[in-house]
Scaffold this active site. Structure first.
Site, PDB file in Angstrom:
ATOM      1  N   TYR A 180     -16.056   3.987 -13.127  1.00  0.00           N
ATOM      2  CA  TYR A 180     -15.798   2.917 -12.169  1.00  0.00           C
ATOM      3  C   TYR A 180     -16.301   1.578 -12.719  1.00  0.00           C
ATOM      4  O   TYR A 180     -15.607   0.558 -12.637  1.00  0.00           O
ATOM      5  CB  TYR A 180     -16.490   3.239 -10.849  1.00  0.00           C
ATOM      6  CG  TYR A 180     -16.235   2.229  -9.763  1.00  0.00           C
ATOM      7  CD1 TYR A 180     -14.990   2.143  -9.138  1.00  0.00           C
ATOM      8  CD2 TYR A 180     -17.239   1.353  -9.354  1.00  0.00           C
ATOM      9  CE1 TYR A 180     -14.756   1.212  -8.142  1.00  0.00           C
ATOM     10  CE2 TYR A 180     -17.009   0.421  -8.355  1.00  0.00           C
ATOM     11  CZ  TYR A 180     -15.770   0.351  -7.750  1.00  0.00           C
ATOM     12  OH  TYR A 180     -15.539  -0.570  -6.759  1.00  0.00           O
ATOM     13  N   ASP A 183       0.856  -1.179   0.000  1.00  0.00           N
ATOM     14  CA  ASP A 183       0.000   0.000   0.000  1.00  0.00           C
ATOM     15  C   ASP A 183       0.895   1.233   0.000  1.00  0.00           C
ATOM     16  O   ASP A 183       2.117   1.134   0.124  1.00  0.00           O
ATOM     17  CB  ASP A 183      -0.915   0.004   1.238  1.00  0.00           C
ATOM     18  CG  ASP A 183      -2.277   0.629   0.946  1.00  0.00           C
ATOM     19  OD1 ASP A 183      -2.309   1.640   0.203  1.00  0.00           O
ATOM     20  OD2 ASP A 183      -3.292   0.144   1.470  1.00  0.00           O
ATOM     21  N   THR A 192     -17.237   0.733   4.002  1.00  0.00           N
ATOM     22  CA  THR A 192     -15.799   0.975   4.081  1.00  0.00           C
ATOM     23  C   THR A 192     -15.535   2.466   4.285  1.00  0.00           C
ATOM     24  O   THR A 192     -16.440   3.290   4.127  1.00  0.00           O
ATOM     25  CB  THR A 192     -15.104   0.535   2.779  1.00  0.00           C
ATOM     26  OG1 THR A 192     -15.630   1.326   1.686  1.00  0.00           O
ATOM     27  CG2 THR A 192     -15.321  -0.938   2.496  1.00  0.00           C
TER      28      THR A 192
END
Length: 251
Positions: free
Chosen positions: A147, A37, A182
């Site tokens: 997306y 990450d 999330t």
């Protein structure tokens, strides 16, 4: 459960949300887990997860990170391609630069990580790649053109990779979550005119009547990555509260 005992897993975008839940799940089930990450995201990463700073848009950085993981742990058995970014709007709302940016992360990022992991996966008796896709790949969602295009590419890529590598003993699957609770979705809700009404609407869109949890998606990823699913490849597993297949009457 200890079905991942002795296995090494790489989880991209594993410092938050679905990625972090997945990394923790794999570690709890015996895997040694490296989280790839961005550097700032890795701050405070909980043990025993091992953070490896990486930007999936940078091929050289990805290659270096993958090789570092393989050298540290002696190989790689599982790759979870989870790193991704969102986008809103119709085809008229995002310029070419934004299209290039999102596709670079959401599609090419998976390509880069998989490309450099393949030599190590070929040496594993339990090799698996799991890509985080989306319900947006298979259902038309308003104001998600960019997306959705990126996730449609991910599902097609998953099937092609599964065909390419099945004879090498590498299984490739994807999960298709619905709307998941999330941090990214949380930020979208905070920006809405009425966050609670928006949360209610998103939950009601899914037949179960609520948002999907990150742990539910992580469990699906773990299933596909586990040696216990050794005959499962080329599959897209929906974790969407029934959104794709069910047509229930309004409450």
């Amino acid at each position: 459960m200890s079905d991942f005992a002795g296995l090494v897993a790489v989880v991209t975008g594993g410092a938050s949300g679905i990625g972090l839940s997945t990394a923790r799940t794999l570690a709890d089930r015996g895997a040694r887990v490296a989280v790839l990450d961005l550097p700032h995201a890795l701050e405070g990463l909980p043990a025993p997860l091992v953070g490896v700073p990486t930007d999936v848009r940078d091929d050289a950085a990805v290659r270096e990170a993958v090789e570092a993981v393989a050298a540290r742990f002696g190989g790689i058995d599982v790759v979870v391609n989870n790193a991704g970014i969102g986008a809103q709007g119709t085809v008229a709302d995002n310029d070419d630069a934004e299209w290039a940016r999102v596709l670079d992360v959401n599609v090419l990022g998976m390509v880069r990580v998989s490309r450099h992991a393949l030599p190590h996966l070929r040496r594993s008796p339990h090799a698996a790649i799991v890509n985080t896709c989306s319900i947006a790949a298979t259902a038309g969602l308003a104001r998600r053109a960019l997306y959705s295009a990126s996730k449609g590419a991910v599902q097609a890529l998953t099937l092609a990779m599964a065909a390419d590598h099945v004879r090498e003993g590498i299984r490739v699957n994807c999960v298709n979550p619905g709307t998941v609770d999330t941090p990214w979705v949380g930020r979208l809700l905070e920006a809405a005119a009425d966050p609670e009404a928006e949360r209610t609407a998103l939950g009601a869109r899914q037949p179960l009547g609520r948002l999907v949890t990150a742990s539910e998606v992580a469990a699906a990823i773990a299933y596909l990555a586990s040696p216990a699913s050794g005959s499962t490849t080329g599959t897209a597993l929906a974790v969407d509260g029934g959104l794709q297949g069910l047509r229930v009457r309004p409450a």
